[in-house]
Design an enzyme around this catalytic site. Structure first.
Site, PDB file in Angstrom:
ATOM      1  N   HIS A  40     -10.244   1.243   1.447  1.00 28.39           N
ATOM      2  CA  HIS A  40      -9.713   2.518   1.960  1.00 28.39           C
ATOM      3  C   HIS A  40     -10.843   3.498   2.294  1.00 28.39           C
ATOM      4  O   HIS A  40     -10.707   4.320   3.192  1.00 28.39           O
ATOM      5  CB  HIS A  40      -8.761   3.172   0.959  1.00 28.39           C
ATOM      6  CG  HIS A  40      -7.338   2.684   1.021  1.00 28.39           C
ATOM      7  ND1 HIS A  40      -6.583   2.708   2.165  1.00 28.39           N
ATOM      8  CD2 HIS A  40      -6.536   2.179   0.062  1.00 28.39           C
ATOM      9  CE1 HIS A  40      -5.370   2.223   1.920  1.00 28.39           C
ATOM     10  NE2 HIS A  40      -5.313   1.893   0.646  1.00 28.39           N
ATOM     11  N   HIS A  84      -9.303  -3.432  -2.792  1.00 27.26           N
ATOM     12  CA  HIS A  84      -8.279  -2.751  -1.996  1.00 27.26           C
ATOM     13  C   HIS A  84      -8.621  -1.263  -1.870  1.00 27.26           C
ATOM     14  O   HIS A  84      -8.514  -0.671  -0.793  1.00 27.26           O
ATOM     15  CB  HIS A  84      -6.889  -2.939  -2.646  1.00 27.26           C
ATOM     16  CG  HIS A  84      -5.768  -2.235  -1.927  1.00 27.26           C
ATOM     17  ND1 HIS A  84      -4.750  -2.904  -1.283  1.00 27.26           N
ATOM     18  CD2 HIS A  84      -5.513  -0.926  -1.749  1.00 27.26           C
ATOM     19  CE1 HIS A  84      -3.924  -2.021  -0.721  1.00 27.26           C
ATOM     20  NE2 HIS A  84      -4.363  -0.812  -1.002  1.00 27.26           N
ATOM     21  N   GLU A  85      -9.072  -0.678  -3.007  1.00 25.24           N
ATOM     22  CA  GLU A  85      -9.389   0.770  -3.003  1.00 25.24           C
ATOM     23  C   GLU A  85     -10.665   1.065  -2.236  1.00 25.24           C
ATOM     24  O   GLU A  85     -10.699   2.010  -1.443  1.00 25.24           O
ATOM     25  CB  GLU A  85      -9.494   1.303  -4.438  1.00 25.24           C
ATOM     26  CG  GLU A  85      -8.262   1.074  -5.303  1.00 25.24           C
ATOM     27  CD  GLU A  85      -6.955   1.317  -4.590  1.00 25.24           C
ATOM     28  OE1 GLU A  85      -5.993   0.597  -4.874  1.00 25.24           O
ATOM     29  OE2 GLU A  85      -6.890   2.208  -3.713  1.00 25.24           O
ATOM     30  N   CYS A 137       0.855  -1.186   0.000  1.00 24.70           N
ATOM     31  CA  CYS A 137       0.000   0.000   0.000  1.00 24.70           C
ATOM     32  C   CYS A 137       0.894   1.240   0.000  1.00 24.70           C
ATOM     33  O   CYS A 137       1.902   1.278   0.727  1.00 24.70           O
ATOM     34  CB  CYS A 137      -0.884  -0.021   1.255  1.00 24.70           C
ATOM     35  SG  CYS A 137      -2.055   1.352   1.316  1.00 24.70           S
TER      36      CYS A 137
HETATM   37  C1  LIG Z   1      -0.519  -5.241  -7.511  1.00 29.11           C
HETATM   38  C2  LIG Z   1       0.352  -4.072  -7.833  1.00 29.11           C
HETATM   39  N1  LIG Z   1       0.526  -3.114  -6.873  1.00 29.11           N
HETATM   40  C3  LIG Z   1       1.315  -2.048  -7.186  1.00 29.11           C
HETATM   41  N2  LIG Z   1       1.548  -1.065  -6.260  1.00 29.11           N
HETATM   42  N3  LIG Z   1       0.675  -0.944  -5.198  1.00 29.11           N
HETATM   43  C4  LIG Z   1      -0.575  -0.445  -5.450  1.00 29.11           C
HETATM   44  O1  LIG Z   1      -0.933  -0.072  -6.533  1.00 29.11           O
HETATM   45  C5  LIG Z   1      -1.509  -0.316  -4.261  1.00 29.11           C
HETATM   46  C6  LIG Z   1      -2.849  -0.972  -4.546  1.00 29.11           C
HETATM   47  C7  LIG Z   1      -2.728  -2.415  -5.014  1.00 29.11           C
HETATM   48  C8  LIG Z   1      -2.120  -3.356  -3.973  1.00 29.11           C
HETATM   49  C9  LIG Z   1      -2.740  -4.703  -4.276  1.00 29.11           C
HETATM   50  C10 LIG Z   1      -3.967  -4.475  -5.071  1.00 29.11           C
HETATM   51  C11 LIG Z   1      -4.097  -3.009  -5.319  1.00 29.11           C
HETATM   52  C12 LIG Z   1      -1.681   1.180  -4.019  1.00 29.11           C
HETATM   53  N4  LIG Z   1      -2.615   1.402  -2.915  1.00 29.11           N
HETATM   54  O2  LIG Z   1      -2.093   1.700  -1.703  1.00 29.11           O
HETATM   55  C13 LIG Z   1      -3.802   2.108  -3.243  1.00 29.11           C
HETATM   56  O3  LIG Z   1      -4.696   2.071  -2.176  1.00 29.11           O
HETATM   57  C14 LIG Z   1       1.902  -1.933  -8.443  1.00 29.11           C
HETATM   58  F1  LIG Z   1       2.650  -0.866  -8.744  1.00 29.11           F
HETATM   59  C15 LIG Z   1       1.666  -2.943  -9.375  1.00 29.11           C
HETATM   60  N5  LIG Z   1       2.180  -2.885 -10.659  1.00 29.11           N
HETATM   61  C16 LIG Z   1       1.835  -3.905 -11.627  1.00 29.11           C
HETATM   62  C17 LIG Z   1       1.592  -3.268 -12.993  1.00 29.11           C
HETATM   63  N6  LIG Z   1       2.754  -2.460 -13.408  1.00 29.11           N
HETATM   64  C18 LIG Z   1       2.519  -1.884 -14.734  1.00 29.11           C
HETATM   65  C19 LIG Z   1       3.717  -1.057 -15.155  1.00 29.11           C
HETATM   66  O4  LIG Z   1       3.958  -0.041 -14.173  1.00 29.11           O
HETATM   67  C20 LIG Z   1       4.227  -0.575 -12.860  1.00 29.11           C
HETATM   68  C21 LIG Z   1       3.017  -1.391 -12.405  1.00 29.11           C
HETATM   69  C22 LIG Z   1       3.301  -2.044 -11.040  1.00 29.11           C
HETATM   70  N7  LIG Z   1       0.887  -3.998  -9.057  1.00 29.11           N
HETATM   71 NI    NI Z   2      -3.638   1.124  -0.432  1.00 28.01          NI
END
Ligand SMILES: Cc1nc(NNC(=O)[C@H](CC2CCCC2)CN(O)CO)c(F)c(N2CCN3CCOC[C@@H]3C2)n1
Ligand code: NI
Length: 183
Positions: free
Chosen positions: A157, A153-154, A110
């Site tokens: 929040h 997840h969102e 997160c």
């Molecule tokens: C799974 C993932 N979680 C990343 N981060 N965490 C987040 O997004 C948190 C939200 C996610 C955590 C689990 C489910 C939702 C943020 N949260 O706290 C908001 O509430 C990533 F960054 C990521 N990816 C995969 C795809 N990739 C494409 C190219 O660019 C990089 C990107 C990286 N996949």
């Molecule tokens: Ni989060």
């Protein structure tokens, strides 16, 4: 533009509050905020911008993470079949869900949590949500697996729930009952 300094971290009260519904039609300010949340996600997935502005990559963001306790979320990701999900949503609501669960094999992180918290996060494998999009239209989305996990997840929040609230404390890597492993 939103950068990491705008994202509140664990301990900030906004992360444990129930966010308030956004009055419709949304104000210019709320529309602007939601557009900036979506822009942050796109920037965070661009290698250049990510490095330039020291962003942590994200596929989702919720307004309480900006200290704004309003029911607004943004998502920007491609699912395993290459389907693109790029939305800014007001007042998202889970209308129905499967009994079956799903979890990311890699666990979750997160942007508001500056530490790794290991373990499987069991979520519904399939959900149907209703929300208002940035154009003010009511939309209905049927989501499964990875997409369902990101949206849950969102939406968590907006209800003051953090991903690690779902991890089994005694057995964090126990495959949850009746659940599919994703990723
Ligand atoms: C799974 C993932 N979680 C990343 N981060 N965490 C987040 O997004 C948190 C939200 C996610 C955590 C689990 C489910 C939702 C943020 N949260 O706290 C908001 O509430 C990533 F960054 C990521 N990816 C995969 C795809 N990739 C494409 C190219 O660019 C990089 C990107 C990286 N996949
Ligand atoms: Ni989060």
């Amino acid at each position: 533009m939103i950068t990491m300094k705008d994202i509140v971290r664990e301990g900030h009260p906004a992360l444990r509050e129930i966010a308030k519904e956004v009055a419709m039609p949304p104000s210019k300010e709320d529309i602007q905020t939601l557009k900036k949340m979506l822009e942050f996600l796109k920037n965070s997935q661009d290698e250049e911008l990510c490095k330039k502005y020291n962003l942590r990559p994200g596929v989702g963001l919720a307004a309480p993470q900006l200290g704004i306790t309003k029911r607004m979320i943004a998502v920007h990701f491609e699912d395993i079949n290459g389907k693109m999900y790029s939305y800014g949503l007001f007042n998202p609501k889970i209308m129905s869900h499967s009994v079956e669960k799903a979890y990311l094999i890699a666990g979750e992180g997160c942007l508001s949590v500056d530490r790794p918290v290991e373990g499987y996060v069991p979520r519904y494998a399939r959900i149907t949500i209703k929300a208002i999009d940035l154009e003010g239209n009511e939309i209905k989305l049927r989501l499964k697996d990875y997409a369902a996990i990101v949206f849950q997840h969102e939406i968590d929040h907006l209800n003051g729930i953090m991903f690690y609230d779902h991890i089994n404390e005694n057995q964090p890597f126990q495959a949850p009952e009746n659940a599919r492993a994703i990723g």
